[in-house]
Write a protein that holds these residues in place. Structure first.
Motif, PDB file in Angstrom:
ATOM      1  N   ARG A 172      -7.752   5.844   1.844  1.00  0.00           N
ATOM      2  CA  ARG A 172      -7.953   6.194   0.429  1.00  0.00           C
ATOM      3  C   ARG A 172      -7.455   7.615   0.178  1.00  0.00           C
ATOM      4  O   ARG A 172      -7.763   8.536   0.934  1.00  0.00           O
ATOM      5  CB  ARG A 172      -9.428   6.073   0.037  1.00  0.00           C
ATOM      6  N   ALA A 179      -1.330   6.918  -2.853  1.00  0.00           N
ATOM      7  CA  ALA A 179      -1.459   5.733  -2.007  1.00  0.00           C
ATOM      8  C   ALA A 179      -0.169   4.925  -2.019  1.00  0.00           C
ATOM      9  O   ALA A 179       0.294   4.436  -0.988  1.00  0.00           O
ATOM     10  CB  ALA A 179      -2.630   4.873  -2.486  1.00  0.00           C
ATOM     11  N   ARG A 180       0.438   4.786  -3.192  1.00  0.00           N
ATOM     12  CA  ARG A 180       1.693   4.050  -3.309  1.00  0.00           C
ATOM     13  C   ARG A 180       2.817   4.778  -2.583  1.00  0.00           C
ATOM     14  O   ARG A 180       3.666   4.160  -1.933  1.00  0.00           O
ATOM     15  CB  ARG A 180       2.034   3.845  -4.792  1.00  0.00           C
ATOM     16  N   PHE A 182       2.569   6.615   0.079  1.00  0.00           N
ATOM     17  CA  PHE A 182       2.401   6.362   1.507  1.00  0.00           C
ATOM     18  C   PHE A 182       2.910   4.965   1.868  1.00  0.00           C
ATOM     19  O   PHE A 182       3.644   4.785   2.843  1.00  0.00           O
ATOM     20  CB  PHE A 182       0.923   6.511   1.881  1.00  0.00           C
ATOM     21  N   ALA A 183       2.522   3.967   1.077  1.00  0.00           N
ATOM     22  CA  ALA A 183       2.927   2.593   1.370  1.00  0.00           C
ATOM     23  C   ALA A 183       4.430   2.396   1.204  1.00  0.00           C
ATOM     24  O   ALA A 183       5.085   1.762   2.037  1.00  0.00           O
ATOM     25  CB  ALA A 183       2.174   1.620   0.456  1.00  0.00           C
ATOM     26  N   ASP A 184       4.994   2.948   0.143  1.00  0.00           N
ATOM     27  CA  ASP A 184       6.419   2.763  -0.122  1.00  0.00           C
ATOM     28  C   ASP A 184       7.294   3.427   0.926  1.00  0.00           C
ATOM     29  O   ASP A 184       8.423   3.004   1.166  1.00  0.00           O
ATOM     30  CB  ASP A 184       6.784   3.327  -1.501  1.00  0.00           C
ATOM     31  N   VAL A 221       2.049  -4.407   4.325  1.00  0.00           N
ATOM     32  CA  VAL A 221       1.706  -3.085   3.801  1.00  0.00           C
ATOM     33  C   VAL A 221       1.755  -3.110   2.281  1.00  0.00           C
ATOM     34  O   VAL A 221       2.709  -3.636   1.690  1.00  0.00           O
ATOM     35  CB  VAL A 221       2.684  -2.006   4.306  1.00  0.00           C
ATOM     36  N   SER A 222       0.745  -2.560   1.634  1.00  0.00           N
ATOM     37  CA  SER A 222       0.751  -2.444   0.182  1.00  0.00           C
ATOM     38  C   SER A 222      -0.343  -1.465  -0.232  1.00  0.00           C
ATOM     39  O   SER A 222      -0.967  -0.811   0.609  1.00  0.00           O
ATOM     40  CB  SER A 222       0.542  -3.802  -0.490  1.00  0.00           C
ATOM     41  N   SER A 223      -0.588  -1.373  -1.526  1.00  0.00           N
ATOM     42  CA  SER A 223      -1.669  -0.526  -2.027  1.00  0.00           C
ATOM     43  C   SER A 223      -2.207  -1.114  -3.323  1.00  0.00           C
ATOM     44  O   SER A 223      -1.504  -1.824  -4.048  1.00  0.00           O
ATOM     45  CB  SER A 223      -1.181   0.909  -2.262  1.00  0.00           C
ATOM     46  N   GLU A 228      -4.367   2.562   0.135  1.00  0.00           N
ATOM     47  CA  GLU A 228      -3.248   1.953   0.861  1.00  0.00           C
ATOM     48  C   GLU A 228      -3.842   1.095   1.963  1.00  0.00           C
ATOM     49  O   GLU A 228      -4.838   1.461   2.582  1.00  0.00           O
ATOM     50  CB  GLU A 228      -2.354   3.043   1.453  1.00  0.00           C
ATOM     51  N   TYR A 229      -3.271  -0.094   2.199  1.00  0.00           N
ATOM     52  CA  TYR A 229      -3.815  -0.950   3.241  1.00  0.00           C
ATOM     53  C   TYR A 229      -2.712  -1.606   4.060  1.00  0.00           C
ATOM     54  O   TYR A 229      -1.607  -1.842   3.577  1.00  0.00           O
ATOM     55  CB  TYR A 229      -4.756  -2.014   2.661  1.00  0.00           C
ATOM     56  N   GLU A 230      -3.055  -1.846   5.306  1.00  0.00           N
ATOM     57  CA  GLU A 230      -2.160  -2.509   6.244  1.00  0.00           C
ATOM     58  C   GLU A 230      -2.940  -3.629   6.918  1.00  0.00           C
ATOM     59  O   GLU A 230      -4.075  -3.438   7.341  1.00  0.00           O
ATOM     60  CB  GLU A 230      -1.669  -1.533   7.309  1.00  0.00           C
TER      61      GLU A 230
END
Length: 259
Positions: A172, A179-180, A182-184, A221-223, A228-230
């Motif tokens: 978080r 968060a996006r 990090f994921a992107d 991987v997404s958010s 952000e979550y994996e």
């Protein structure tokens, strides 16, 4: 990271899956996560949990007297007892793009019969653990400060049929944009990439084992909002994408609604 020349070993009970990831982030916000190898040879292990054993009721001994033939005493069959499933007391809230309460509340629920590694509620991810994903502690500290990292949570479990291990990790940040970001910024080398159904910004990767007797890996991987979550799925041989697609869908819905 596992050595593909070595036979798979039993997976540890703790969360020590090799992430095979190096993270680099500068204050410009450019994030790059590189999987060093598409070959991951983690053996599917069994959670370190002993089954609950119910002791049978003691058998009453038959009584006898000198002048009578002993008569067997009926012994009722013991009634199996089952320990009640633990009830989580965690709470979480969703307010627009912000998630409040205990982040573990939002972890993908385990399917029926699954066994967790460690606490069934999941565990919190300490800041130092996240920093290990980066090139160095200093790079990790700078990156997490830049993105406003707040907390993390993870849970790993083994499905009832013993065919899969699933791990979810959430981080978080101070905002949905962070968060996006990090994921992107995550990217992998030498893998097969694919889209996540119903999530135009999500991405999945398939890591095939060099031998079918080894373990293959899927990572999604997404958010959603500031989280952000994996999700990682480990199976023996080349994985089917369907389990990851389903897990990503359910995780997305839980983060969106909190239920």
């Amino acid at each position: 990271m596992g050595d593909p020349s070595v036979e798979p070993a039993a997976a540890p009970a703790a969360r020590k899956l090799p992430r095979a990831v190096v993270v680099a982030l500068t204050v410009t916000g450019l994030l790059a996560v590189t999987a060093a190898s598409a070959t991951v040879t983690v053996a599917i292990g069994k959670p370190d949990r002993k089954p609950h054993v119910v002791a049978a009721a003691p058998t009453a001994s038959a009584s006898a007297s000198p002048s009578a033939t002993p008569s067997p005493v009926p012994v009722p069959a013991p009634t199996p007892t089952q320990a009640p499933a633990p009830v989580s007391t965690l709470h979480g809230t969703v307010d627009g793009s912000t998630h409040g309460g205990d982040l573990r509340f939002f972890l993908l629920p385990m399917p029926a019969g699954a066994e967790s590694y460690g606490s069934a509620d999941g565990v919190k991810v300490q800041r130092d653990e996240v920093k290990k994903d980066f090139e160095s502690d200093s790079a990790g500290e700078e990156s997490l400060n830049y993105l406003g990292y707040k907390e993390g949570a993870t849970r790993r479990y083994r499905t009832a049929d013993g065919q899969q291990e699933v791990e979810v990790r959430m981080l978080r940040f101070k905002s949905a944009a962070d968060a996006r970001r990090f994921a992107d910024g995550m990217s992998f080398k030498d893998v097969q990439e694919f889209d996540i159904d119903g999530d135009s910004k999500g991405k999945g990767v398939l890591m095939k084992p060099e031998q079918e007797a080894w373990t293959g890996r899927l990572v999604g991987v997404s958010s959603v909002g500031d989280v952000e979550y994996e999700i990682t799925v480990l199976v023996k041989g080349t994985p089917d994408k369907a389990p990851l697609q389903d897990a990503m869908k359910r995780q997305r819905e839980r983060l969106n609604s909190g239920g």
